[in-house]
Design an enzyme around this catalytic site. Structure first.
Site, PDB file in Angstrom:
ATOM      1  N   ILE A  13      23.115  29.993 129.070  1.00  0.00           N
ATOM      2  CA  ILE A  13      22.341  30.970 128.976  1.00  0.00           C
ATOM      3  C   ILE A  13      21.759  31.214 127.978  1.00  0.00           C
ATOM      4  O   ILE A  13      22.355  31.492 126.977  1.00  0.00           O
ATOM      5  CB  ILE A  13      22.880  32.003 129.903  1.00  0.00           C
ATOM      6  CG1 ILE A  13      22.972  32.223 131.873  1.00  0.00           C
ATOM      7  CG2 ILE A  13      21.398  32.809 129.940  1.00  0.00           C
ATOM      8  CD1 ILE A  13      23.105  33.332 132.122  1.00  0.00           C
ATOM      9  N   GLY A  14      20.692  30.833 127.581  1.00  0.00           N
ATOM     10  CA  GLY A  14      20.354  30.934 126.128  1.00  0.00           C
ATOM     11  C   GLY A  14      20.358  30.253 124.950  1.00  0.00           C
ATOM     12  O   GLY A  14      20.156  30.234 123.991  1.00  0.00           O
ATOM     13  N   THR A  18      14.709  26.392 127.110  1.00  0.00           N
ATOM     14  CA  THR A  18      13.625  26.201 127.384  1.00  0.00           C
ATOM     15  C   THR A  18      12.670  26.180 126.053  1.00  0.00           C
ATOM     16  O   THR A  18      11.354  25.363 125.809  1.00  0.00           O
ATOM     17  CB  THR A  18      12.520  27.483 127.708  1.00  0.00           C
ATOM     18  OG1 THR A  18      13.677  27.688 128.955  1.00  0.00           O
ATOM     19  CG2 THR A  18      11.408  27.083 127.963  1.00  0.00           C
ATOM     20  N   THR A  19      13.060  26.207 124.528  1.00  0.00           N
ATOM     21  CA  THR A  19      12.975  26.389 123.890  1.00  0.00           C
ATOM     22  C   THR A  19      12.619  25.060 123.104  1.00  0.00           C
ATOM     23  O   THR A  19      11.313  24.348 122.765  1.00  0.00           O
ATOM     24  CB  THR A  19      13.264  26.899 122.547  1.00  0.00           C
ATOM     25  OG1 THR A  19      13.463  28.400 122.729  1.00  0.00           O
ATOM     26  CG2 THR A  19      12.870  26.883 121.143  1.00  0.00           C
ATOM     27  N   GLU A  35      11.777  26.373 134.424  1.00  0.00           N
ATOM     28  CA  GLU A  35      12.367  26.965 135.728  1.00  0.00           C
ATOM     29  C   GLU A  35      11.474  28.207 135.410  1.00  0.00           C
ATOM     30  O   GLU A  35      11.156  28.289 134.899  1.00  0.00           O
ATOM     31  CB  GLU A  35      13.750  27.134 134.830  1.00  0.00           C
ATOM     32  CG  GLU A  35      14.441  28.276 135.342  1.00  0.00           C
ATOM     33  CD  GLU A  35      15.721  27.459 135.829  1.00  0.00           C
ATOM     34  OE1 GLU A  35      15.901  27.260 137.662  1.00  0.00           O
ATOM     35  OE2 GLU A  35      16.582  27.717 134.870  1.00  0.00           O
ATOM     36  N   TYR A  47      22.345  40.409 138.748  1.00  0.00           N
ATOM     37  CA  TYR A  47      23.131  41.097 137.161  1.00  0.00           C
ATOM     38  C   TYR A  47      23.831  42.540 138.062  1.00  0.00           C
ATOM     39  O   TYR A  47      24.692  42.438 136.747  1.00  0.00           O
ATOM     40  CB  TYR A  47      22.475  40.782 135.969  1.00  0.00           C
ATOM     41  CG  TYR A  47      22.586  39.569 135.696  1.00  0.00           C
ATOM     42  CD1 TYR A  47      22.980  38.384 135.607  1.00  0.00           C
ATOM     43  CD2 TYR A  47      20.721  38.987 135.217  1.00  0.00           C
ATOM     44  CE1 TYR A  47      23.454  37.263 134.945  1.00  0.00           C
ATOM     45  CE2 TYR A  47      21.514  38.028 135.060  1.00  0.00           C
ATOM     46  CZ  TYR A  47      22.383  36.963 134.821  1.00  0.00           C
ATOM     47  OH  TYR A  47      21.881  35.163 134.145  1.00  0.00           O
ATOM     48  N   ASP A  86      13.449  21.340 131.554  1.00  0.00           N
ATOM     49  CA  ASP A  86      14.397  22.599 131.019  1.00  0.00           C
ATOM     50  C   ASP A  86      15.327  22.794 131.536  1.00  0.00           C
ATOM     51  O   ASP A  86      16.282  23.736 131.030  1.00  0.00           O
ATOM     52  CB  ASP A  86      13.611  23.436 130.587  1.00  0.00           C
ATOM     53  CG  ASP A  86      13.370  25.024 131.988  1.00  0.00           C
ATOM     54  OD1 ASP A  86      13.241  24.612 132.418  1.00  0.00           O
ATOM     55  OD2 ASP A  86      12.470  26.191 131.370  1.00  0.00           O
TER      56      ASP A  86
HETATM   57  N1  LIG Z   1      17.721  26.991 117.674  1.00  0.00           N
HETATM   58  C1  LIG Z   1      17.520  28.828 117.270  1.00  0.00           C
HETATM   59  N2  LIG Z   1      17.663  29.292 116.495  1.00  0.00           N
HETATM   60  C2  LIG Z   1      17.215  30.803 116.637  1.00  0.00           C
HETATM   61  N3  LIG Z   1      16.504  31.089 117.486  1.00  0.00           N
HETATM   62  C3  LIG Z   1      16.629  30.409 118.992  1.00  0.00           C
HETATM   63  C4  LIG Z   1      17.111  28.821 119.151  1.00  0.00           C
HETATM   64  N4  LIG Z   1      16.382  28.624 119.999  1.00  0.00           N
HETATM   65  C5  LIG Z   1      16.420  29.367 121.421  1.00  0.00           C
HETATM   66  N5  LIG Z   1      16.276  30.117 119.740  1.00  0.00           N
HETATM   67  C6  LIG Z   1      15.320  32.198 120.681  1.00  0.00           C
HETATM   68  O1  LIG Z   1      16.712  32.982 121.740  1.00  0.00           O
HETATM   69  C7  LIG Z   1      15.690  32.882 122.677  1.00  0.00           C
HETATM   70  C8  LIG Z   1      16.187  32.080 123.972  1.00  0.00           C
HETATM   71  O2  LIG Z   1      15.558  30.514 123.841  1.00  0.00           O
HETATM   72  P1  LIG Z   1      15.706  30.210 125.074  1.00  0.00           P
HETATM   73  O3  LIG Z   1      14.906  28.754 125.051  1.00  0.00           O
HETATM   74  O4  LIG Z   1      14.881  31.004 126.009  1.00  0.00           O
HETATM   75  O5  LIG Z   1      17.088  29.686 125.769  1.00  0.00           O
HETATM   76  P2  LIG Z   1      17.599  29.446 127.567  1.00  0.00           P
HETATM   77  O6  LIG Z   1      15.871  28.053 127.855  1.00  0.00           O
HETATM   78  O7  LIG Z   1      18.377  27.980 127.224  1.00  0.00           O
HETATM   79  O8  LIG Z   1      18.110  30.670 128.513  1.00  0.00           O
HETATM   80  C9  LIG Z   1      14.322  32.710 122.634  1.00  0.00           C
HETATM   81  O9  LIG Z   1      14.095  33.690 122.131  1.00  0.00           O
HETATM   82  C10 LIG Z   1      13.868  31.565 121.895  1.00  0.00           C
HETATM   83  O10 LIG Z   1      12.676  32.209 120.856  1.00  0.00           O
HETATM   84  N1  LIG Z   2      23.311  32.740 138.902  1.00  0.00           N
HETATM   85  C1  LIG Z   2      22.591  31.693 138.230  1.00  0.00           C
HETATM   86  N2  LIG Z   2      21.866  32.348 137.517  1.00  0.00           N
HETATM   87  C2  LIG Z   2      20.801  31.112 136.766  1.00  0.00           C
HETATM   88  C3  LIG Z   2      20.524  30.717 137.716  1.00  0.00           C
HETATM   89  N3  LIG Z   2      20.430  29.471 136.902  1.00  0.00           N
HETATM   90  C4  LIG Z   2      19.317  30.161 136.029  1.00  0.00           C
HETATM   91  N4  LIG Z   2      20.378  31.537 136.353  1.00  0.00           N
HETATM   92  C5  LIG Z   2      19.877  32.295 135.189  1.00  0.00           C
HETATM   93  C6  LIG Z   2      20.214  32.587 134.137  1.00  0.00           C
HETATM   94  C7  LIG Z   2      19.257  33.817 133.004  1.00  0.00           C
HETATM   95  O1  LIG Z   2      19.813  34.854 133.495  1.00  0.00           O
HETATM   96  C8  LIG Z   2      18.481  33.250 134.082  1.00  0.00           C
HETATM   97  C9  LIG Z   2      17.171  32.292 132.792  1.00  0.00           C
HETATM   98  O2  LIG Z   2      17.892  31.094 132.988  1.00  0.00           O
HETATM   99  P1  LIG Z   2      17.804  30.334 131.342  1.00  0.00           P
HETATM  100  O3  LIG Z   2      19.306  29.054 131.897  1.00  0.00           O
HETATM  101  O4  LIG Z   2      16.958  29.574 131.353  1.00  0.00           O
HETATM  102  O5  LIG Z   2      17.958  30.811 130.103  1.00  0.00           O
HETATM  103  O6  LIG Z   2      18.601  32.931 135.054  1.00  0.00           O
HETATM  104  C10 LIG Z   2      21.292  29.552 138.534  1.00  0.00           C
HETATM  105  O7  LIG Z   2      21.601  28.326 138.951  1.00  0.00           O
HETATM  106  N5  LIG Z   2      22.460  31.274 139.053  1.00  0.00           N
END
Ligand SMILES: Nc1ncnc2c1ncn2[C@@H]1O[C@H](COP(=O)(O)OP(=O)(O)O)[C@@H](O)[C@H]1O
Ligand SMILES: Nc1nc2c(ncn2[C@H]2C[C@H](O)[C@@H](COP(=O)(O)O)O2)c(=O)[nH]1
Length: 207
Positions: A13-14, A18-19, A35, A47, A86
């Protein structure tokens, strides 16, 4: 490659999935599958009380991703067209194995395999690894209210689960290319050279 390039960006997560998927889709002119998060009716509840809501949440993610994968197969993979996503459908099992317990976990695992085993899977995975501090900072930056209460221990566990899952996938599917990106060091958002290096590597892999 058994089929057209099917690229999945993965990581906890995070991590920046997606970015990165969005940036690559623009750079390489590829369709991007993302997603569904905002319309998810269970994430908030999950949560607040994981034990009560995990089955509903995991089933919701599984059904949504099943539909997206079905459409992706028809619209792109079966047509020989490359596509980037993603997430990898395997993510369902990574989370499900962690959040579910007992008979619900057994049922979920069975349903996962029934629904997904016969679908084409990504042949290129960009796996973004990142440590707890990086994930916490990015989750905070994204500022989704329902994620404010995510426990660091849950994230730490997921970091480990992802490492284990990628290692087991590499053994099970040796033809799948897994590119590991160090999300603590490589910054494809702030450093254009970092992004270019990833994009060039993906272009090579797609040839
Ligand atoms: N390499 C990076 N450096 C700084 N900020 C980033 C980077 N990659 C993502 N972010 C920021 O971190 C946050 C989470 O990124 P996101 O792409 O939504 O993560 P995920 O899809 O893996 O959950 C967003 O606000 C994004 O703009
Ligand atoms: N329990 C699960 N949580 C999930 C799953 N896929 C995503 N997530 C949650 C995690 C984040 O709060 C949010 C977005 O996911 P990112 O990984 O894109 O940040 O949704 C899952 O399969 N199970």
């Amino acid at each position: 490659m058994k089929h057209a390039p099917f690229i999945a960006v993965e990581g906890p997560i995070g991590a920046g999935k997606t970015t990165l998927a969005t940036m690559l889709a623009t750079e390489l002119q590829l369709p991007v599958i993302k997603e569904i998060v905002d319309e998810n009716p269970f994430l908030d509840k999950f949560y607040q009380n994981m034990d009560d809501w995990s089955f509903q949440l995991e089933m919701f993610f599984l059904c949504n991703r099943f539909k997206q994968l079905e459409d992706t197969t028809v619209q792109y993979i079966d047509q020989g067209k490359p596509v980037i996503s993603d997430y990898h459908i395997y993510k369902n099992l990574i989370f499900g194995e962690r959040t579910l317990k007992g008979s619900k976990r057994d049922k979920y695992r069975e349903i996962y395999h029934i629904l997904t085993d016969d679908f084409p899977k990504p042949n290129i995975i960009l796996y973004i690894r990142a440590d707890l501090d990086t994930l916490l900072a990015r989750i905070a930056k994204r500022a989704r209210t329902f994620e404010e209460i995510i426990a660091p221990a849950y994230l730490e566990q997921l970091i480990e689960d992802y490492d284990d899952a990628m290692a087991s996938l590499a053994l099970r599917e040796p033809s799948t290319v897994i590119v590991t990106i160090d999300g603590n060091q490589v910054d494809f958002v702030e450093n254009p050279e970092d992004f270019t290096a990833i994009a060039e590597q993906v272009k090579e892999l797609m040839k």
